[in-house]
Design a protein around this motif. Structure first.
Motif, PDB file in Angstrom:
ATOM      1  N   THR A   1       0.774  -1.200   0.126  1.00 61.24           N
ATOM      2  CA  THR A   1      -0.692   0.305   0.563  1.00 61.24           C
ATOM      3  C   THR A   1       0.670   1.160  -0.003  1.00 61.24           C
ATOM      4  O   THR A   1       0.517   2.156   0.454  1.00 61.24           O
ATOM      5  CB  THR A   1      -1.166   0.234   1.215  1.00 61.24           C
ATOM      6  N   GLN A   2       2.213   1.115   0.227  1.00 60.28           N
ATOM      7  CA  GLN A   2       2.957   2.496  -0.120  1.00 60.28           C
ATOM      8  C   GLN A   2       2.428   3.038  -1.486  1.00 60.28           C
ATOM      9  O   GLN A   2       2.123   2.927  -2.508  1.00 60.28           O
ATOM     10  CB  GLN A   2       4.438   1.599  -0.120  1.00 60.28           C
ATOM     11  N   GLU A   3       2.789   4.357  -1.380  1.00 62.57           N
ATOM     12  CA  GLU A   3       2.329   5.447  -1.819  1.00 62.57           C
ATOM     13  C   GLU A   3       2.653   5.217  -3.820  1.00 62.57           C
ATOM     14  O   GLU A   3       2.023   5.611  -4.984  1.00 62.57           O
ATOM     15  CB  GLU A   3       2.098   6.821  -1.925  1.00 62.57           C
ATOM     16  N   TYR A   4       3.621   4.942  -3.676  1.00 63.45           N
ATOM     17  CA  TYR A   4       4.420   4.959  -4.571  1.00 63.45           C
ATOM     18  C   TYR A   4       4.381   3.881  -6.004  1.00 63.45           C
ATOM     19  O   TYR A   4       4.187   3.388  -6.794  1.00 63.45           O
ATOM     20  CB  TYR A   4       6.391   5.167  -4.709  1.00 63.45           C
ATOM     21  N   ARG A   5       3.867   2.914  -4.810  1.00 64.74           N
ATOM     22  CA  ARG A   5       2.877   1.303  -5.601  1.00 64.74           C
ATOM     23  C   ARG A   5       1.819   1.662  -6.484  1.00 64.74           C
ATOM     24  O   ARG A   5       1.659   0.870  -7.202  1.00 64.74           O
ATOM     25  CB  ARG A   5       3.034   0.083  -5.325  1.00 64.74           C
ATOM     26  N   GLY A   6       0.834   2.693  -5.968  1.00 65.11           N
ATOM     27  CA  GLY A   6      -0.260   3.117  -6.997  1.00 65.11           C
ATOM     28  C   GLY A   6      -1.551   1.992  -6.764  1.00 65.11           C
ATOM     29  O   GLY A   6      -2.366   2.798  -7.542  1.00 65.11           O
ATOM     30  N   LEU A   7      -1.343   1.549  -5.430  1.00 61.24           N
ATOM     31  CA  LEU A   7      -3.056   1.459  -5.269  1.00 61.24           C
ATOM     32  C   LEU A   7      -3.537   2.037  -5.447  1.00 61.24           C
ATOM     33  O   LEU A   7      -3.317   3.080  -4.386  1.00 61.24           O
ATOM     34  CB  LEU A   7      -2.793   0.628  -4.380  1.00 61.24           C
ATOM     35  N   HIS A   8      -4.583   2.334  -5.746  1.00 60.61           N
ATOM     36  CA  HIS A   8      -5.685   3.258  -5.952  1.00 60.61           C
ATOM     37  C   HIS A   8      -6.196   2.929  -4.307  1.00 60.61           C
ATOM     38  O   HIS A   8      -6.612   2.468  -3.340  1.00 60.61           O
ATOM     39  CB  HIS A   8      -7.221   2.636  -6.808  1.00 60.61           C
ATOM     40  N   LYS A   9      -6.061   4.609  -3.642  1.00 59.93           N
ATOM     41  CA  LYS A   9      -6.650   4.612  -2.268  1.00 59.93           C
ATOM     42  C   LYS A   9      -7.004   3.977  -1.648  1.00 59.93           C
ATOM     43  O   LYS A   9      -8.030   3.983  -1.016  1.00 59.93           O
ATOM     44  CB  LYS A   9      -6.290   6.410  -2.227  1.00 59.93           C
ATOM     45  N   ALA A  10      -8.813   4.231  -2.629  1.00 57.84           N
ATOM     46  CA  ALA A  10     -10.665   4.141  -2.130  1.00 57.84           C
ATOM     47  C   ALA A  10     -10.261   2.294  -1.972  1.00 57.84           C
ATOM     48  O   ALA A  10     -11.426   1.845  -1.302  1.00 57.84           O
ATOM     49  CB  ALA A  10     -11.254   4.503  -3.679  1.00 57.84           C
ATOM     50  N   VAL A  11      -9.521   2.006  -2.231  1.00 57.84           N
ATOM     51  CA  VAL A  11      -9.595   0.466  -1.851  1.00 57.84           C
ATOM     52  C   VAL A  11      -8.714  -0.521  -0.694  1.00 57.84           C
ATOM     53  O   VAL A  11      -9.157  -1.012  -0.415  1.00 57.84           O
ATOM     54  CB  VAL A  11      -9.341  -0.779  -3.354  1.00 57.84           C
ATOM     55  N   ILE A  12      -7.883   0.917   0.195  1.00 61.45           N
ATOM     56  CA  ILE A  12      -6.914   0.645   0.785  1.00 61.45           C
ATOM     57  C   ILE A  12      -7.148   0.195   2.362  1.00 61.45           C
ATOM     58  O   ILE A  12      -8.419   1.268   2.333  1.00 61.45           O
ATOM     59  CB  ILE A  12      -6.002   1.372   0.945  1.00 61.45           C
ATOM     60  N   GLN A  13      -7.596  -0.895   2.578  1.00 59.21           N
ATOM     61  CA  GLN A  13      -8.591  -0.826   4.364  1.00 59.21           C
ATOM     62  C   GLN A  13      -7.402  -1.044   5.090  1.00 59.21           C
ATOM     63  O   GLN A  13      -6.301  -1.453   5.229  1.00 59.21           O
ATOM     64  CB  GLN A  13      -8.954  -2.148   4.170  1.00 59.21           C
ATOM     65  N   VAL A  14      -8.012  -0.773   6.150  1.00 57.75           N
ATOM     66  CA  VAL A  14      -7.243  -0.093   7.050  1.00 57.75           C
ATOM     67  C   VAL A  14      -6.795  -1.834   8.158  1.00 57.75           C
ATOM     68  O   VAL A  14      -8.004  -2.534   8.455  1.00 57.75           O
ATOM     69  CB  VAL A  14      -7.801   0.750   8.351  1.00 57.75           C
ATOM     70  N   GLN A  15      -5.972  -2.700   8.366  1.00 60.81           N
ATOM     71  CA  GLN A  15      -5.400  -3.503   9.500  1.00 60.81           C
ATOM     72  C   GLN A  15      -6.141  -3.337  10.762  1.00 60.81           C
ATOM     73  O   GLN A  15      -5.875  -2.494  11.243  1.00 60.81           O
ATOM     74  CB  GLN A  15      -3.660  -3.688   9.545  1.00 60.81           C
ATOM     75  N   LYS A  16      -7.751  -4.535  10.935  1.00 61.31           N
ATOM     76  CA  LYS A  16      -7.920  -4.133  12.739  1.00 61.31           C
ATOM     77  C   LYS A  16      -7.019  -5.397  13.228  1.00 61.31           C
ATOM     78  O   LYS A  16      -5.828  -6.727  13.015  1.00 61.31           O
ATOM     79  CB  LYS A  16      -8.935  -5.460  12.226  1.00 61.31           C
ATOM     80  N   THR A  17      -7.222  -5.326  14.134  1.00 57.48           N
ATOM     81  CA  THR A  17      -5.835  -5.926  15.684  1.00 57.48           C
ATOM     82  C   THR A  17      -7.368  -6.476  16.188  1.00 57.48           C
ATOM     83  O   THR A  17      -6.105  -7.665  17.195  1.00 57.48           O
ATOM     84  CB  THR A  17      -5.522  -4.737  16.844  1.00 57.48           C
ATOM     85  N   LYS A  18      -8.318  -6.380  16.695  1.00 61.27           N
ATOM     86  CA  LYS A  18      -8.898  -6.599  17.661  1.00 61.27           C
ATOM     87  C   LYS A  18      -9.751  -8.552  16.882  1.00 61.27           C
ATOM     88  O   LYS A  18      -9.809  -8.220  15.893  1.00 61.27           O
ATOM     89  CB  LYS A  18      -9.933  -6.571  18.724  1.00 61.27           C
ATOM     90  N   VAL A  19      -9.963  -9.128  17.886  1.00 63.55           N
ATOM     91  CA  VAL A  19     -10.691 -10.335  17.007  1.00 63.55           C
ATOM     92  C   VAL A  19     -12.071 -10.819  16.396  1.00 63.55           C
ATOM     93  O   VAL A  19     -12.410 -10.657  15.071  1.00 63.55           O
ATOM     94  CB  VAL A  19     -10.374 -11.381  18.049  1.00 63.55           C
TER      95      VAL A  19
END
Length: 190
Positions: free
Chosen positions: A84-102
């Motif tokens: 998901t690094q910005e320079y890779r160009g993955l569209h920002k609209a699809v990036i999901q935040v990593q969850k930590t709680k079960v």
């Protein structure tokens, strides 16, 4: 190829077509703004006869910009896992935040976000960016049209610790991920 070899290679079905060691001088002069890695890999792609190959790559190589260069210069399509690094160009609209709680992970599991980008790409080479939440977000990018089907059913053998027995489950998998696994396994044989 893996870091043990320290080379970039184009391979398929256990056969290596061409490679270049990373410690060697670049095979051609780098263009302005193009990394040494992309310069090596574009040169490797230029060695292939004909056009419209499908290159499956791991996240070390996948970026929107590299895909643009492959499509424009050599009419080659690409696909693979993507960070998901910005320079890779993955569209920002699809990036999901990593969850930590079960509970959050279980709620997020199965969430799919997808987007298509076409700017700077030749017609018919639009790039699909996808994020699928399994145990964590899994990101891919591709402009390979036959990998854009949504899901396929696969059967997975699991083990129940309580009963000490194996059992089969049917799960849905992104067709893009299934195609990537199939073709990258062939590359790993090399």
């Amino acid at each position: 190829e893996g870091d043990g070899y320290q080379c970039d290679a184009i391979a398929d079905r256990g056969y290596t077509y061409t490679f270049w060691f990373r410690c060697d001088k670049l095979p051609v002069a780098a263009e302005k703004g193009v990394s040494d890695r992309d310069t090596r890999c574009l040169w490797l792609a230029s060695r292939l006869p004909g056009r419209w190959y499908r290159l499956w790559m791991d996240n070390l190589f996948v970026s929107f910009g590299f895909g643009q260069m492959l499509a424009e210069k050599y009419e080659i399509l690409f696909g693979g896992t993507c960070t998901t690094q910005e320079y890779r160009g993955l569209h920002k609209a699809v990036i999901q935040v990593q969850k930590t709680k079960v509970k959050e992970i279980e709620e997020a599991r199965g969430t799919v976000k997808a987007s298509v980008r076409s700017e700077g790409m030749p017609a018919g080479c639009e790039v699909l960016s996808v994020s699928y939440y399994d145990a964590a977000p899994f990101n891919m990018m591709s402009n390979i049209p036959d990998a854009s089907e949504w899901t396929v059913e696969i059967h997975r053998k699991c083990f129940n610790v309580g009963t000490q027995k194996h059992f089969w489950v049917t799960i849905g998998r992104l067709h893009l991920a299934d195609a990537y696994n199939f073709y990258m396994n062939s590359v790993d044989l090399s």
